[in-house]
Design a protein around this motif. Structure first.
Motif, short mmCIF file in Angstrom:
data_model
loop_
_atom_site.label_atom_id
_atom_site.label_comp_id
_atom_site.label_asym_id
_atom_site.label_seq_id
_atom_site.Cartn_x
_atom_site.Cartn_y
_atom_site.Cartn_z
N ALA A 184 0.84 -1.20 0.00
CA ALA A 184 0.00 0.00 0.00
C ALA A 184 0.87 1.25 0.00
CB ALA A 184 -0.93 0.00 1.21
N LYS A 185 1.90 1.27 0.84
CA LYS A 185 2.81 2.41 0.89
C LYS A 185 3.61 2.52 -0.41
CE LYS A 185 3.39 2.54 5.94
NZ LYS A 185 3.14 3.98 6.13
N TYR A 186 4.03 1.38 -0.92
CA TYR A 186 4.83 1.37 -2.15
C TYR A 186 4.04 1.92 -3.33
CZ TYR A 186 7.26 -0.59 -6.21
OH TYR A 186 7.89 -0.74 -7.42
N PHE A 187 2.82 1.45 -3.51
CA PHE A 187 2.02 1.91 -4.65
C PHE A 187 1.59 3.37 -4.50
CE2 PHE A 187 1.11 -2.74 -5.35
CZ PHE A 187 1.76 -2.79 -6.57
N ALA A 188 1.45 3.84 -3.27
CA ALA A 188 1.14 5.25 -3.07
C ALA A 188 2.30 6.11 -3.54
CB ALA A 188 0.83 5.52 -1.59
N CYS A 189 3.52 5.72 -3.17
CA CYS A 189 4.71 6.46 -3.61
C CYS A 189 4.88 6.36 -5.13
CB CYS A 189 5.96 5.92 -2.91
SG CYS A 189 6.00 6.19 -1.13
N LEU A 190 4.61 5.18 -5.67
CA LEU A 190 4.75 4.99 -7.11
C LEU A 190 3.73 5.82 -7.89
CD1 LEU A 190 6.52 3.40 -9.04
CD2 LEU A 190 4.85 1.55 -8.98
N THR A 191 2.55 5.98 -7.34
CA THR A 191 1.53 6.82 -7.98
C THR A 191 2.00 8.26 -8.08
OG1 THR A 191 -0.25 5.41 -7.13
CG2 THR A 191 -0.86 7.62 -7.84
N LEU A 192 2.68 8.72 -7.05
CA LEU A 192 3.20 10.09 -7.07
C LEU A 192 4.31 10.24 -8.11
CD1 LEU A 192 2.20 12.45 -5.35
CD2 LEU A 192 4.27 12.23 -3.97
N VAL A 193 5.12 9.21 -8.28
CA VAL A 193 6.16 9.22 -9.32
C VAL A 193 5.50 9.31 -10.70
CG1 VAL A 193 8.03 7.90 -10.40
CG2 VAL A 193 7.81 7.94 -7.91
N LEU A 194 4.40 8.58 -10.87
CA LEU A 194 3.67 8.62 -12.13
C LEU A 194 3.11 10.02 -12.38
CD1 LEU A 194 2.60 7.00 -14.54
CD2 LEU A 194 0.58 6.45 -13.18
#
Length: 242
Positions: free
Chosen positions: A97-107
């Motif tokens: 959950a934390k990983y995909f939240a950070c990855l969404t911001l990178v996107l």
């Protein structure tokens, strides 16, 4: 898991640091791509984005650790992870959950750069004179590269409660995996170690994808790399008495 993802994403979006980090990334990449004579596309004269795709990994080394540094470090500093762990969630669900939240911001940071691609299409002679396949491959490579750096950042944040230390560790590990293994491959040129270090280097796989050819070996490398760092994070989180 979705509730944790949403909480993390909104927490990042409500943070001034996220907007400053993304703003600096877009500002620096824009200046390097269009205004600085040594790296400007307008000075270079060719309808391609190789300069942007060469510079972005180094910007990612600072952008992504700045986004991920608070993910677990802040939980440790404020003592809130115990509350999160008491929910009906596994360690993997919390980490992802934390990983995909950070990855969404990178996107979110990458999406505005598509304007560069549109600009080159319009400026090319004739119009549209740009290798779309290479650009698509490079963007996929950047997304996978960002995913790998985000996994490093999540791991770095899990080993300390100091966000500055988490940032520094993530930057160092990102640099080593991107450029360090390349340097070692050159040092051990013409030996078996050269092939090993070249395979371990993120840069080698990213450059392969930037040519517009999606090799399954490169994709498998990135997926393995990401799972390895997330797996180590799981071990760190699971073995700690919060």
């Amino acid at each position: 898991m979705y509730a944790v993802f949403k909480r993390e994403l909104f927490s990042l979006l409500n943070s001034l640091m996220a907007y400053i980090t993304i703003g600096v990334f877009l500002l620096v990449s824009g200046l390097l791509l269009w205004f600085f004579p040594d790296t400007s596309i307008l000075e270079y004269g060719y309808a391609e984005l190789n300069g942007f795709f060469s510079l972005t990994p180094f910007l990612f080394m600072f952008l992504i650790p700045a986004i991920t540094m608070r993910s677990f470090a802040e939980e440790r500093r404020e003592g809130t992870y115990v509350l999160l762990a008491s929910r009906p969630l596994t360690d993997w669900q919390i980490i992802l959950a934390k990983y995909f939240a950070c990855l969404t911001l990178v996107l979110f940071a990458l999406i505005p750069t598509l304007l560069y691609y549109y600009s080159i299409i319009q400026l090319g002679l004739p119009k549209g004179n740009i290798d779309g396949g290479a650009v698509a491959g490079s963007y996929i490579g950047l997304l996978l590269l960002g995913s790998a750096f985000a996994a490093i950042g999540i791991f770095s944040s899990s080993v300390t409660k100091n966000q500055v230390i988490a940032f520094a560790v993530a930057v160092l590990l990102s640099f080593i995996t991107y450029s360090g293994f390349d340097a070692l491959a050159k040092i051990f040129a013409s030996t078996v170690l050269e092939d090993i270090f070249s395979w371990l280097s993120i840069n080698a796989h990213f450059q392969s994808m930037s040519r517009g050819v999606l090799d399954t070996r490169d994709v498998i490398y990135f997926v393995t790399f990401i799972l390895a760092f997330l797996g180590i994070t799981r071990i760190v989180i699971g073995g700690r008495k919060w």
